[in-house]
Write a protein that holds these residues in place. Sequence first.
Motif, PDB file in Angstrom:
ATOM      1  N   ALA A 296       1.371  -1.392   0.024  1.00 40.78           N
ATOM      2  CA  ALA A 296       0.180  -0.286   0.318  1.00 40.78           C
ATOM      3  C   ALA A 296       1.172   1.402  -0.256  1.00 40.78           C
ATOM      4  O   ALA A 296       0.428   2.264  -0.010  1.00 40.78           O
ATOM      5  CB  ALA A 296      -0.814  -0.240   1.487  1.00 40.78           C
ATOM      6  N   LEU A 297       2.082   1.054   0.046  1.00 40.55           N
ATOM      7  CA  LEU A 297       2.631   1.989  -0.062  1.00 40.55           C
ATOM      8  C   LEU A 297       3.524   2.802  -0.696  1.00 40.55           C
ATOM      9  O   LEU A 297       4.564   3.722  -1.388  1.00 40.55           O
ATOM     10  CB  LEU A 297       4.346   1.911   0.949  1.00 40.55           C
ATOM     11  N   ILE A 298       3.920   1.416  -1.531  1.00 40.15           N
ATOM     12  CA  ILE A 298       4.453   1.545  -2.589  1.00 40.15           C
ATOM     13  C   ILE A 298       3.565   2.091  -3.985  1.00 40.15           C
ATOM     14  O   ILE A 298       2.484   0.746  -4.799  1.00 40.15           O
ATOM     15  CB  ILE A 298       5.163   0.550  -3.592  1.00 40.15           C
ATOM     16  N   THR A 299       3.742   3.010  -4.651  1.00 37.78           N
ATOM     17  CA  THR A 299       2.703   3.854  -6.065  1.00 37.78           C
ATOM     18  C   THR A 299       3.235   2.905  -6.694  1.00 37.78           C
ATOM     19  O   THR A 299       4.382   2.716  -7.257  1.00 37.78           O
ATOM     20  CB  THR A 299       2.589   4.910  -5.902  1.00 37.78           C
ATOM     21  N   GLU A 300       2.608   2.937  -8.244  1.00 33.06           N
ATOM     22  CA  GLU A 300       2.725   2.633  -9.253  1.00 33.06           C
ATOM     23  C   GLU A 300       3.701   3.186  -9.934  1.00 33.06           C
ATOM     24  O   GLU A 300       4.829   2.940 -10.748  1.00 33.06           O
ATOM     25  CB  GLU A 300       1.528   2.194 -10.508  1.00 33.06           C
ATOM     26  N   GLU A 301       4.108   4.490  -9.915  1.00 33.10           N
ATOM     27  CA  GLU A 301       5.486   5.476 -10.479  1.00 33.10           C
ATOM     28  C   GLU A 301       6.117   4.599  -9.423  1.00 33.10           C
ATOM     29  O   GLU A 301       7.011   4.818 -10.294  1.00 33.10           O
ATOM     30  CB  GLU A 301       4.291   6.714  -9.751  1.00 33.10           C
ATOM     31  N   MET A 302       5.881   4.394  -8.401  1.00 30.78           N
ATOM     32  CA  MET A 302       6.956   4.672  -7.614  1.00 30.78           C
ATOM     33  C   MET A 302       7.968   3.262  -8.388  1.00 30.78           C
ATOM     34  O   MET A 302       9.009   2.907  -8.843  1.00 30.78           O
ATOM     35  CB  MET A 302       7.232   4.174  -6.802  1.00 30.78           C
ATOM     36  N   LYS A 303       7.158   2.180  -8.456  1.00 36.11           N
ATOM     37  CA  LYS A 303       7.746   0.582  -8.830  1.00 36.11           C
ATOM     38  C   LYS A 303       8.254   0.906 -10.276  1.00 36.11           C
ATOM     39  O   LYS A 303       9.370   0.071 -10.500  1.00 36.11           O
ATOM     40  CB  LYS A 303       6.299   0.085  -8.336  1.00 36.11           C
ATOM     41  N   ALA A 304       7.400   1.032 -11.314  1.00 29.50           N
ATOM     42  CA  ALA A 304       7.247   1.440 -12.219  1.00 29.50           C
ATOM     43  C   ALA A 304       8.806   2.573 -12.734  1.00 29.50           C
ATOM     44  O   ALA A 304      10.095   2.333 -13.191  1.00 29.50           O
ATOM     45  CB  ALA A 304       6.513   2.376 -13.479  1.00 29.50           C
ATOM     46  N   ALA A 305       9.037   3.228 -12.171  1.00 31.06           N
ATOM     47  CA  ALA A 305      10.431   4.264 -11.955  1.00 31.06           C
ATOM     48  C   ALA A 305      11.667   3.641 -11.707  1.00 31.06           C
ATOM     49  O   ALA A 305      12.990   3.069 -11.788  1.00 31.06           O
ATOM     50  CB  ALA A 305      11.037   5.207 -11.245  1.00 31.06           C
ATOM     51  N   VAL A 306      11.664   2.487 -10.355  1.00 30.20           N
ATOM     52  CA  VAL A 306      12.872   1.981  -9.878  1.00 30.20           C
ATOM     53  C   VAL A 306      12.913   0.616 -10.877  1.00 30.20           C
ATOM     54  O   VAL A 306      14.101   0.029 -10.642  1.00 30.20           O
ATOM     55  CB  VAL A 306      12.024   1.414  -8.379  1.00 30.20           C
ATOM     56  N   ASP A 307      11.399  -0.708 -11.503  1.00 28.77           N
ATOM     57  CA  ASP A 307      12.282  -1.374 -12.314  1.00 28.77           C
ATOM     58  C   ASP A 307      12.837  -0.531 -13.943  1.00 28.77           C
ATOM     59  O   ASP A 307      13.189  -1.572 -13.888  1.00 28.77           O
ATOM     60  CB  ASP A 307      10.694  -1.610 -12.634  1.00 28.77           C
ATOM     61  N   GLU A 308      12.368   0.725 -13.690  1.00 28.63           N
ATOM     62  CA  GLU A 308      13.526   0.696 -15.189  1.00 28.63           C
ATOM     63  C   GLU A 308      15.105   1.452 -14.608  1.00 28.63           C
ATOM     64  O   GLU A 308      15.243   1.276 -15.478  1.00 28.63           O
ATOM     65  CB  GLU A 308      12.839   2.265 -15.763  1.00 28.63           C
ATOM     66  N   ALA A 309      14.647   2.070 -13.224  1.00 30.07           N
ATOM     67  CA  ALA A 309      16.442   2.073 -13.290  1.00 30.07           C
ATOM     68  C   ALA A 309      17.283   0.709 -12.889  1.00 30.07           C
ATOM     69  O   ALA A 309      18.128   0.911 -13.449  1.00 30.07           O
ATOM     70  CB  ALA A 309      16.132   3.256 -11.564  1.00 30.07           C
ATOM     71  N   ARG A 310      16.177  -0.352 -12.488  1.00 32.22           N
ATOM     72  CA  ARG A 310      16.825  -1.292 -11.851  1.00 32.22           C
ATOM     73  C   ARG A 310      17.878  -1.615 -13.592  1.00 32.22           C
ATOM     74  O   ARG A 310      18.787  -2.144 -13.826  1.00 32.22           O
ATOM     75  CB  ARG A 310      16.019  -1.950 -11.428  1.00 32.22           C
TER      76      ARG A 310
END
Length: 334
Positions: A296-310
Amino acid sequence: MTLMTKFLGASAALALTAGAALADPALVYDLGGKFDKSFNEAAYNGAEAYVAATGGSYRDIELQSEAQREQALRRFAEAGFNPVVTTGFSMSTPIASVAADYPDTKFVTIDGFVNPDEHPNVLSILFSEHEGSYLVGMMAAMASESGTVGFVGGMDVPLIRKFACGYAQGVMAANPDATVIANMTGTTPAAWNDPVKGSELAKAQISQGADVIYAAAGGTGLGVLQTAADEDILSVGVDSNQNHLHPGKVLTSMLKRVDVAVQEAMTAGDELETGVMVLGLAENGVGYALDDNNEALITEEMKAAVDEAREQIIAGEVAVHDYSSDDSCPVLNF
């Protein structure tokens, strides 16, 4: 074939009183204790996974002092345990001191380095902690409402500065205007097991505006996570998945797959390949935790940004500076 894919294929006297079956593995925990909810416990979980998967057994020891390091290694080797797996960079020197005396025993140092040319029966397993810390740094910056985030390290050594520097780089990548406050707990091994000091440092950072704090401090970090939850801010766990310790208050945990390293070293037994292994994002050696406790703390925007950075880091499109390469950090002063 990635390195990870290739790889997957009480007191000292009390712990070593009974004899051992040949080729049973042994595990030496670093100071801080087996159940630190972090680094050592990840090693323990890996050993237990080995038992569950193979039906085998192992012997372990929780060190109580620096003096026990070499003693434990020698007693395990003389008792026939193989491999002897150790956690923490402080085991490197003791292993280098004893390895030549037991050429038929394989030794593993997780987080440490032993020259493979001088000691061909040693496997050094290192992790790219700066890469995983970069990802959780991005998440911290995106979750922060104040624009100020914190970092609490354990013992002030290059390895922990490596965590802090990667974290700060991720924070600045997500928010160039952010402020990162970094503190270390101490300069001796006691810094790994001082939750009261961790709590004090967390409170000091909160007073300076930090609303997300990353703890890379072993047992000390438990005090950081508890204080963050009590003060209604977010924390970031380390090594093991610590999201469950304070559901809804731990933003994520920087996973360091010590458990996998231990399990597979034990499974390989005396056939273990020695040398040096570095496990980063590409090898799934580090990453971040997402589960029911923090989703619930991880927004779709956050996950997308982090996965792209990965993916960009793995592809070499984004370079995360490794503090340990030159004892410097481009975005953080210690």
